[in-house]
Every structure is written in C-alpha cells, then in structure tokens.
Design an enzyme around this catalytic site. Sequence first.
Site, PDB file in Angstrom:
ATOM      1  N   ALA A  84      56.848  24.198 100.158  1.00 29.86           N
ATOM      2  CA  ALA A  84      55.190  24.282  99.400  1.00 29.86           C
ATOM      3  C   ALA A  84      54.623  25.448  99.010  1.00 29.86           C
ATOM      4  O   ALA A  84      53.246  25.615  98.923  1.00 29.86           O
ATOM      5  CB  ALA A  84      54.660  23.185 100.026  1.00 29.86           C
TER       6      ALA A  84
ATOM      7  N   LYS B   7      58.078  23.570 105.829  1.00 34.29           N
ATOM      8  CA  LYS B   7      58.629  23.340 106.951  1.00 34.29           C
ATOM      9  C   LYS B   7      56.770  23.394 107.903  1.00 34.29           C
ATOM     10  O   LYS B   7      56.892  22.966 109.496  1.00 34.29           O
ATOM     11  CB  LYS B   7      59.138  23.772 107.755  1.00 34.29           C
TER      12      LYS B   7
ATOM     13  N   VAL C 105      64.114  21.428 106.209  1.00 28.64           N
ATOM     14  CA  VAL C 105      65.733  21.372 105.095  1.00 28.64           C
ATOM     15  C   VAL C 105      66.497  21.703 105.694  1.00 28.64           C
ATOM     16  O   VAL C 105      66.809  23.296 105.919  1.00 28.64           O
ATOM     17  CB  VAL C 105      65.298  21.568 103.363  1.00 28.64           C
TER      18      VAL C 105
ATOM     19  N   LYS D 165      42.795  42.710  90.829  1.00 27.35           N
ATOM     20  CA  LYS D 165      43.628  41.514  91.652  1.00 27.35           C
ATOM     21  C   LYS D 165      42.284  40.730  92.141  1.00 27.35           C
ATOM     22  O   LYS D 165      42.922  39.676  91.875  1.00 27.35           O
ATOM     23  CB  LYS D 165      44.060  42.888  92.591  1.00 27.35           C
TER      24      LYS D 165
ATOM     25  N   GLU E  32      52.075  47.971  98.866  1.00 27.09           N
ATOM     26  CA  GLU E  32      51.248  46.856  99.003  1.00 27.09           C
ATOM     27  C   GLU E  32      50.418  46.760 100.796  1.00 27.09           C
ATOM     28  O   GLU E  32      49.352  46.664 101.034  1.00 27.09           O
ATOM     29  CB  GLU E  32      50.832  45.374  98.112  1.00 27.09           C
TER      30      GLU E  32
HETATM   31  P1  FAD Z   1      57.205  30.281  98.309  1.00 29.63           P
HETATM   32  O1  FAD Z   1      55.714  30.902  97.802  1.00 29.63           O
HETATM   33  O2  FAD Z   1      58.018  31.444  99.122  1.00 29.63           O
HETATM   34  O3  FAD Z   1      57.198  29.160  99.013  1.00 29.63           O
HETATM   35  C1  FAD Z   1      58.262  28.458  99.205  1.00 29.63           C
HETATM   36  C2  FAD Z   1      57.807  27.602 100.735  1.00 29.63           C
HETATM   37  O4  FAD Z   1      59.510  26.752 101.024  1.00 29.63           O
HETATM   38  C3  FAD Z   1      57.333  27.160 101.367  1.00 29.63           C
HETATM   39  O5  FAD Z   1      56.272  27.295 102.223  1.00 29.63           O
HETATM   40  C4  FAD Z   1      58.082  27.885 103.037  1.00 29.63           C
HETATM   41  O6  FAD Z   1      57.125  27.705 103.782  1.00 29.63           O
HETATM   42  C5  FAD Z   1      58.635  26.673 102.213  1.00 29.63           C
HETATM   43  N1  FAD Z   1      60.294  26.761 103.059  1.00 29.63           N
HETATM   44  C6  FAD Z   1      61.186  27.836 103.116  1.00 29.63           C
HETATM   45  N2  FAD Z   1      62.194  27.450 103.715  1.00 29.63           N
HETATM   46  C7  FAD Z   1      61.763  26.102 103.656  1.00 29.63           C
HETATM   47  C8  FAD Z   1      63.012  25.272 104.687  1.00 29.63           C
HETATM   48  N3  FAD Z   1      63.799  25.147 104.778  1.00 29.63           N
HETATM   49  N4  FAD Z   1      62.689  23.593 104.806  1.00 29.63           N
HETATM   50  C9  FAD Z   1      60.993  23.393 104.000  1.00 29.63           C
HETATM   51  N5  FAD Z   1      60.115  24.339 103.454  1.00 29.63           N
HETATM   52  C10 FAD Z   1      60.841  25.662 103.660  1.00 29.63           C
HETATM   53  N6  FAD Z   1      53.126  37.892  93.332  1.00 29.63           N
HETATM   54  C11 FAD Z   1      52.358  37.680  92.205  1.00 29.63           C
HETATM   55  O7  FAD Z   1      53.757  37.360  91.344  1.00 29.63           O
HETATM   56  N7  FAD Z   1      52.283  38.222  92.547  1.00 29.63           N
HETATM   57  C12 FAD Z   1      51.374  39.355  93.296  1.00 29.63           C
HETATM   58  O8  FAD Z   1      50.996  39.882  93.772  1.00 29.63           O
HETATM   59  C13 FAD Z   1      52.840  39.500  94.872  1.00 29.63           C
HETATM   60  N8  FAD Z   1      52.297  39.590  95.924  1.00 29.63           N
HETATM   61  C14 FAD Z   1      53.114  39.502  96.716  1.00 29.63           C
HETATM   62  C15 FAD Z   1      52.755  40.076  98.228  1.00 29.63           C
HETATM   63  C16 FAD Z   1      53.509  40.329  99.043  1.00 29.63           C
HETATM   64  C17 FAD Z   1      53.213  40.421 100.304  1.00 29.63           C
HETATM   65  C18 FAD Z   1      54.902  39.258  98.743  1.00 29.63           C
HETATM   66  C19 FAD Z   1      56.160  39.805 100.041  1.00 29.63           C
HETATM   67  C20 FAD Z   1      55.015  38.701  97.541  1.00 29.63           C
HETATM   68  C21 FAD Z   1      54.020  38.776  96.084  1.00 29.63           C
HETATM   69  N9  FAD Z   1      54.470  38.131  95.367  1.00 29.63           N
HETATM   70  C22 FAD Z   1      53.556  38.596  94.455  1.00 29.63           C
HETATM   71  C23 FAD Z   1      55.849  37.215  94.868  1.00 29.63           C
HETATM   72  C24 FAD Z   1      55.384  36.153  95.351  1.00 29.63           C
HETATM   73  O9  FAD Z   1      54.611  35.775  96.605  1.00 29.63           O
HETATM   74  C25 FAD Z   1      56.451  35.016  95.072  1.00 29.63           C
HETATM   75  O10 FAD Z   1      57.539  35.583  94.248  1.00 29.63           O
HETATM   76  C26 FAD Z   1      56.509  33.462  94.940  1.00 29.63           C
HETATM   77  O11 FAD Z   1      55.982  33.626  96.809  1.00 29.63           O
HETATM   78  C27 FAD Z   1      57.986  32.140  95.214  1.00 29.63           C
HETATM   79  O12 FAD Z   1      57.166  31.166  94.922  1.00 29.63           O
HETATM   80  P2  FAD Z   1      57.693  30.408  95.750  1.00 29.63           P
HETATM   81  O13 FAD Z   1      57.754  29.357  94.834  1.00 29.63           O
HETATM   82  O14 FAD Z   1      59.495  31.131  95.102  1.00 29.63           O
HETATM   83  O15 FAD Z   1      58.543  29.817  96.609  1.00 29.63           O
HETATM   84  P1  NAD Z   2      61.653  44.648  96.004  1.00 29.57           P
HETATM   85  O1  NAD Z   2      63.399  44.336  95.292  1.00 29.57           O
HETATM   86  O2  NAD Z   2      60.600  44.430  94.066  1.00 29.57           O
HETATM   87  O3  NAD Z   2      61.571  46.409  96.027  1.00 29.57           O
HETATM   88  C1  NAD Z   2      62.576  46.716  97.162  1.00 29.57           C
HETATM   89  C2  NAD Z   2      62.613  48.258  97.266  1.00 29.57           C
HETATM   90  O4  NAD Z   2      63.389  48.406  98.110  1.00 29.57           O
HETATM   91  C3  NAD Z   2      63.237  48.677  95.745  1.00 29.57           C
HETATM   92  O5  NAD Z   2      62.571  49.883  95.350  1.00 29.57           O
HETATM   93  C4  NAD Z   2      64.798  49.035  96.323  1.00 29.57           C
HETATM   94  O6  NAD Z   2      64.989  50.360  95.125  1.00 29.57           O
HETATM   95  C5  NAD Z   2      64.259  50.039  97.442  1.00 29.57           C
HETATM   96  N1  NAD Z   2      65.323  49.470  98.409  1.00 29.57           N
HETATM   97  C6  NAD Z   2      66.394  48.813  98.688  1.00 29.57           C
HETATM   98  N2  NAD Z   2      67.218  48.850  99.748  1.00 29.57           N
HETATM   99  C7  NAD Z   2      66.578  50.439 100.659  1.00 29.57           C
HETATM  100  C8  NAD Z   2      67.646  50.986 101.652  1.00 29.57           C
HETATM  101  N3  NAD Z   2      68.843  51.002 101.834  1.00 29.57           N
HETATM  102  N4  NAD Z   2      66.888  51.519 102.364  1.00 29.57           N
HETATM  103  C9  NAD Z   2      65.334  52.166 101.330  1.00 29.57           C
HETATM  104  N5  NAD Z   2      65.021  51.690  99.918  1.00 29.57           N
HETATM  105  C10 NAD Z   2      65.276  50.469  99.883  1.00 29.57           C
HETATM  106  O7  NAD Z   2      60.902  44.363  96.667  1.00 29.57           O
HETATM  107  P2  NAD Z   2      59.601  43.307  97.157  1.00 29.57           P
HETATM  108  O8  NAD Z   2      58.781  44.550  96.651  1.00 29.57           O
HETATM  109  O9  NAD Z   2      59.820  42.879  98.233  1.00 29.57           O
HETATM  110  O10 NAD Z   2      59.129  42.573  95.843  1.00 29.57           O
HETATM  111  C11 NAD Z   2      59.263  41.642  95.582  1.00 29.57           C
HETATM  112  C12 NAD Z   2      59.413  40.824  94.333  1.00 29.57           C
HETATM  113  O11 NAD Z   2      57.462  39.774  94.197  1.00 29.57           O
HETATM  114  C13 NAD Z   2      59.267  41.320  92.937  1.00 29.57           C
HETATM  115  O12 NAD Z   2      59.964  40.621  91.803  1.00 29.57           O
HETATM  116  C14 NAD Z   2      58.205  42.332  93.121  1.00 29.57           C
HETATM  117  O13 NAD Z   2      57.479  41.950  91.238  1.00 29.57           O
HETATM  118  C15 NAD Z   2      57.343  40.415  93.098  1.00 29.57           C
HETATM  119  N6  NAD Z   2      55.939  41.223  94.039  1.00 29.57           N
HETATM  120  C16 NAD Z   2      54.236  41.338  93.091  1.00 29.57           C
HETATM  121  C17 NAD Z   2      53.682  41.911  93.681  1.00 29.57           C
HETATM  122  C18 NAD Z   2      52.391  42.252  92.842  1.00 29.57           C
HETATM  123  O14 NAD Z   2      52.729  41.736  91.942  1.00 29.57           O
HETATM  124  N7  NAD Z   2      51.113  43.003  93.453  1.00 29.57           N
HETATM  125  C19 NAD Z   2      53.685  42.298  94.769  1.00 29.57           C
HETATM  126  C20 NAD Z   2      54.353  42.189  96.375  1.00 29.57           C
HETATM  127  C21 NAD Z   2      56.219  41.081  95.293  1.00 29.57           C
END
Ligand code: FAD
Ligand code: NAD
Length: 396
Positions: free
Chosen positions: A12, A39, A82, A373, A170
């Site tokens: 979810a 979960k 799962v 944002k 971030e």
């Molecule tokens: P998720 O949102 O990761 O959800 C997966 C779900 O599956 C969760 O509810 C989890 O509990 C559940 N789950 C997992 N394993 C199991 C299991 N075995 N059994 C039951 N349930 C399970 N993207 C953007 O577009 N803009 C942003 O600003 C942005 N900011 C981010 C900031 C941070 C700090 C991070 C970490 C990521 C960010 N991302 C952003 C990336 C974005 O959050 C992910 O790409 C997105 O959450 C993926 O969505 P999803 O639907 O694949 O799964």
């Molecule tokens: P990412 O894969 O985008 O970035 C990981 C970074 O770690 C890369 O720059 C890579 O070069 C570096 N790295 C890998 N191995 C390393 C090593 N051994 N030592 C040092 N650096 C190393 O992963 P993320 O930042 O977690 O983002 C995951 C996804 O979520 C991306 O698609 C991103 O665009 C998205 N996201 C988006 C936002 C936003 O839009 N505001 C915020 C967070 C995440």
Amino acid sequence: MSRIPRIVILGAGYGGIVTAIRLQKELNYNEADVTLVNKHDYHYITTHLHMPAAGTDNPENARVSILKLIDEFKIDFVKSTVVQIRPQEKKVILEEGTLSYDYLVIGLGGEPETFGIPGLKEYAMNIRSINSVRFIREHIEYQFAKFKREPSRTDYLTFVVGGAGFTGIEFVGELADRIPELCKEFDIDPSLVNIYNIEAAPTALPGFDPELVEYAMNVLKNKGVTFKIATAIKECTPEGVVLATGEEIKSATIIWTGGIRGNHMLEEAGFETMRGRIKVDDTLRIPGHENIYVLGDCSIVMSPEGRPYPPTAQISMQQAEVCAHNLVAQIRNSELQKFEYKPKGTVASLGRGEAIGIVGSRKIKGGVAAVMKKVIDLRYLYIIGGIPLVLKKGRF
Ligand code: FAD
Ligand code: NAD
C-alpha cells in the site's frame, strides 16, 4: 470467468494505494473482489521520510491509516507480510495464510541496493519506512547523549551519509537543520559536529542540472555539510567507513542512501529482473503474465531514449491510474490503455525554506522551490485523502 474475479494488490505504497482508491471508484458492485495487503496498517509517505529521520518532523506526520483511505465495503484490507509470490499457482503466501488471485498487482517498493559493499548491511541504516526513520532519529539523539559521557569520542558526533542522490541530499539538508537544536539541548559546541555526504559519481545529484547542483551544494556547505565527491564508500565497519581513496572516517552513524533495487521476492518468484526490478510491457504487465501488473520501484519503464526512468513516487502514481484502468478493462473485456509517463518535474528539499527543482522547463531554487515542494506534498495528500487529509497531515 463465471465467479467474481479476485484482484490482489501487494503493498500500500504510492502505486498500491492509488490503484486501490481508483478501483473502488471505478468498479461496479460485485464486479471484482479486491484485496489490499500491506505489512503495516498504515500507508507511509516515503517522500517525507528524510524529515522524521533527521528529527525535524514527527513520524506521525508521514503516515496515514489505510482504513481512512479505503472503503472497507469495497476493498478488503489484510495487514500481513508477503513472503512469496507463486505465479504458476496464482497464489501469494503471507506470513499468516495464503491468497489466491486472478489478477495481481505488485507494488512492494524497493530495497536498499548494497552493491555487495562489505559491512553495509550490518553497520549502515536506511531511510525506508516509519520504523527505520524512528530508529535513525533515536540513534542520532543517543549519539549526543553518549558524547556527553565520553567527550573524546568525536565519532559519536560524526555523521556519514553515503550517496548524494536526492535522498542523501534531502536528508543532509534536514540533518544540518537539526544539529543546532541538538547541540543546544545537549550543551555541545556545534563546531564538534561533522556531517559528511560521500558520493561515488563525479558530481552530487548525477544527471541533474549542474547549476542547480552547485546551488544545492553551496546551501548545504553553508549549513555545515562536507562533501566528498568522486569518492566511493568501499567498506563499512563498526568504526565507520573506508573510502576508495583509502581514507577512513570514524563515525558511529552511517546512513546509506546509495540507491535502491526491486523487492527480492520478484527474483525468487522466477521473473526476469534487472537489479530486482521487472521491465513491464506498455500496459504495465509482466511479459508472458497477462494477469500480473508491476508498479513503482519494483518496475522498470523505459524512456523513448531507451533508458529506465528513475523510480519515483510520481511515476508510481501515474502507473497506478493506468493499472486500475487496465484491470477494469480486462474484467470488462474492453481495450487496455498504454502507459506513457508524463514527467512533471523534480523538486528536492535542502532543509528549511530551501529547495531546488525543475518544473516543466523552468529551473527554480530557494524559497520559491521550497513553496513548490510544499504544494507537491499537499497535492499528494489531496489525491489520496481529499481536503480532510490535507488539513490533518499538511504541514503549513
Ligand atoms: P513504496 O511507496 O515504497 O511502498 C511499498 C509498500 O509495500 C509499503 O507500504 C511497504 O510497507 C509495503 N511492503 C513492502 N514489503 C512488503 C511485504 N513483504 N509485505 C507486505 N507489504 C510490504 N519520489 C518522488 O517522486 N518525489 C519525491 O519528492 C521523492 N522523495 C523521496 C524522499 C525519500 C526520503 C525517499 C526514500 C524516496 C523519495 N522518492 C520521491 C521516491 C519514492 O518515495 C518512491 O519511488 C516511491 O515510494 C515508490 O513507490 P512504490 O509504490 O513502488 O512503493
Ligand atoms: P539514487 O540511486 O538516485 O542515488 C544514489 C547515489 O549514491 C548515486 O548518486 C550514486 O552514485 C551514489 N553511490 C552509489 N554507490 C556509492 C558508493 N559506494 N559510495 C558513495 N556513493 C555511492 O538513490 P536515491 O537518492 O535513494 O533515490 C532513489 C529514487 O528516488 C531516485 O529515482 C530518485 O530520483 C527518487 N527520489 C526523488 C526525490 C525527489 O524528487 N525530491 C527525493 C528522493 C528520492
């Protein structure tokens, strides 16, 4: 199919919850049995998790009860983990029981990619869930308390963030904002605290606009972040990190933001994967499995240039809309829609009042980007929970 078809949605997160919400709107009475499995009994807003991880926001603000988002008369919610997907038998094995499906939606999200780096799994923490960010926040505070008892241990006040992608950037923005507050609370000189953001690629935020990357790095440097760019982390140990240059940084806190891969269960189920993710067809199904859809971080969608789109919440939600449409279309024997990603832009926070972004073709930074944002965050709350959720969880 004479009986009512069963749709099972795994996860979810962004993909799973939006699919469920769309299905409950689009399906007619008794057209399908829909079960959502997650979960936890809450959905977490992953895009906010860097804030509670650093302690600049309460974890409660980053989660929403699933039962507040779905209509229980239309969707069955099962709180369970799962453990296995069995596509040949059309079954999913949960920690408590088994579910059979006619149509499956996999939205289980990503897992940290460790690249086989020794010690990473054991000694680094990840920003992945409510539980993981609560742990990180408590851990950080505890380091300040421990330093008061052992003032020679500067490793307690040294924070290493591995990876300067969007998550890493971030998070260091929030952490840098939190440090002055913690120093005041624990009577510690802020100059004793070090935050390192270590990036293997030749630049932070590889692939993003260089002018905005420079702006971001300057903002973060001014807040006290030290960058080590073009420097890979080679090993994590109980004492800290070893870099490819041979340098060691002693640190009691390693946060790994070095990238994600798909859920391990997809490989185990026998699907063809790339870094744990499945390349879906243009209707979001697994090639050769016309009843299984894959969304979000578990899926790969190729751009017209032939490169995988980065896994984001934005693409997950757009996929969910098409997935719900296609499930209904399959059940009604009507035409499926092709998924075409429409990138709306990227905005990343750099801590309080600061952000960078590209919206359409426009570059934005500073306060304007921070407001944008916030608007994006509020829009998501509106999509899943309408005005009541915006008022409850929106941080105005
Ligand atoms: P998720 O949102 O990761 O959800 C997966 C779900 O599956 C969760 O509810 C989890 O509990 C559940 N789950 C997992 N394993 C199991 C299991 N075995 N059994 C039951 N349930 C399970 N993207 C953007 O577009 N803009 C942003 O600003 C942005 N900011 C981010 C900031 C941070 C700090 C991070 C970490 C990521 C960010 N991302 C952003 C990336 C974005 O959050 C992910 O790409 C997105 O959450 C993926 O969505 P999803 O639907 O694949 O799964
Ligand atoms: P990412 O894969 O985008 O970035 C990981 C970074 O770690 C890369 O720059 C890579 O070069 C570096 N790295 C890998 N191995 C390393 C090593 N051994 N030592 C040092 N650096 C190393 O992963 P993320 O930042 O977690 O983002 C995951 C996804 O979520 C991306 O698609 C991103 O665009 C998205 N996201 C988006 C936002 C936003 O839009 N505001 C915020 C967070 C995440």
